[in-house]
Scaffold this motif. Structure first.
Motif: not given
Lengths: 69, 364
Positions: B303-325
């Protein structure tokens, strides 16, 4: 900046990974070690400001090429 | 190890929290402008047949989760391949939810703080919750949901002076097509995302009731989402789609006698709670999936390692809010369609066929 993650991952190895080895949960140990290595690699790249490609862009391009914008 | 169990009440509370999670942050149906509430209803109507399928799958294999069902219906190899796809999807949804939260905090509350800080804080909270297990998550949802209902009720009442119900007119002014398009977006985000719950409801105490849980959950959550959307349209009019966080914007306009104002922090509380439950459920299902596929003794070991990867992935997944929307409303519905509709229908058909066979061999 990279010192902090190294310390955190060292603590994780001591308190999260090694107990699995001692409990003889080999599969859990190797799964944790593998995922931990990937996670450590990513955080190190982030620390050195390396731009990691996001899978979002290829997926978006694929979908917009099929369904339009 | 004893199997974790949750009651129907806890399951319904988790379901409602999951639906309102990031929906209240991003809003739904913005593309339909002042018909957003109709788009929401259209999304719910589209989701009902899929919920019937999800609950039927659970009813066919009582006590089994998504990954067990995949294994039984598709066989060992194919089951694992599809399970890996689902793990990827669930993990991706969890990361997107975390990112929604990060963008929200970064945009409205702490613009100077790096987005990584809210992401890692929420990720850490999710890791703790998932390590404690589904029972603790269920109890947390049961305790917190009445408070959330209370906040939502008070905020809706305080918003009444700002409401201009003429903004709801003309009904279907732009025709039916934008409503159906936005309805499809609402279907995939958030209603059909509840496919994730097939991975959780294997832990239901009373195995007769997945359909009851699904339908009570969707009924209550859709009432909340529809009322919130009507409020947003009533306050913001057809500019609804122009805001990144319409609910937050609508509530920030509440001003009662120059004394009760700036109450949007209450809405932020609801967002944070919803995101916490949603990201935790996604992390839990992803870890359970990996645990099943790689036959681990306990999913908690990763769980700890998957949770950390999830955080890193969420960090790199978009460059800005417009892309997210753009992703959330234009790309995500098509990306999620196979996971929410196509694969569940195939599995359901196979499950109906294999169900008798499975139980006849179990009896032997």
């Amino acid at each position: 900046m990279f010192v902090l993650p190294i310390m955190v991952y060292f603590i994780l190895v001591v308190f999260d990974l090694l107990p699995l080895y001692k409990q003889k949960s080999r599969r859990d140990f190797w799964a944790n070690a593998l995922i931990g290595t990937v996670s450590f690699a990513i955080v190190m790249l982030l620390c050195f400001n390396v731009k990691i490609p996001s899978p979002e862009q290829p997926i978006r391009e694929l979908i917009t090429s099929i369904f339009g914008k | 190890m004893q199997k974790e169990r949750i009651t129907d009440k806890q399951a319904i509370c988790l379901f409602i929290s999951f639906i309102i999670g990031s929906t209240l942050i991003l809003g739904i149906g913005g593309e339909a402008e002042n018909d957003a509430w109709l788009a929401t209803i259209a999304g719910i109507i589209m989701a009902v047949p899929m919920l019937l399928i999800y609950s039927r799958m659970l009813a066919l294999f009582p006590g089994k989760g998504l990954f067990d069902i995949l294994n039984i219906t598709l066989g060992n190899l194919m089951g694992k391949v599809i399970a890996l796809l689902y793990i990827m999807y669930v993990f991706h949804v969890g990361a997107l939810v975390l990112r929604n939260f990060g963008e929200f905090i970064n945009t409205v509350a702490m613009p100077e703080t790096p987005i990584f800080v809210p992401l890692i804080c929420m990720g850490f909270l999710s890791i703790i919750a998932v390590r404690l297990g589904i029972e603790v998550l269920g109890r947390t949802a049961t305790y917190f949901l009445p408070i959330i209902f209370f906040i939502l009720l008070i905020v809706q009442m305080l918003a009444i002076p700002q409401l201009n119900l003429n903004y709801l007119k003309p009904v279907l002014g732009n025709g039916l097509v934008p409503v159906l398009k936005s309805g499809f977006a609402a279907f995939s985000f958030p209603f059909a995302e509840t496919v994730v719950f097939i991975g959780v409801y294997g832990s239901l105490k009373t195995q007769k009731s997945p359909s009851k849980v699904y339908f009570l959950g969707i009924l209550i959550s859709s009432i909340i989402v529809i009322i919130t959307t009507i409020r947003n349209v009533g306050v913001l009019g057809n500019t609804l789609g122009n805001f990144y966080f319409p609910s937050y914007e609508a509530v920030s306009r509440i001003n009662i006698g120059d004394s009760i104002e700036r109450i949007e922090v209450t809405v932020a509380t609801v967002f944070i709670y919803g995101v916490f439950i949603k990201s935790s459920i996604c992390l839990l299902v992803a870890c359970k999936g990996i645990g099943k596929v790689f036959r681990l003794k306990n999913y908690r070991s990763i769980v700890i390692q998957m949770g950390l990867i999830m955080v890193y992935f969420s960090y790199i997944v978009f460059d800005n809010c417009m892309e997210m929307k753009y992703w959330a409303f234009r790309v995500y519905p098509y990306y999620a369609f196979p996971f929410q509709v196509i694969i569940p229908i195939i599995i359901w058909v196979l499950a109906e066929a294999k169900n008798k066979k499975f139980y006849s061999t179990e009896k032997e």
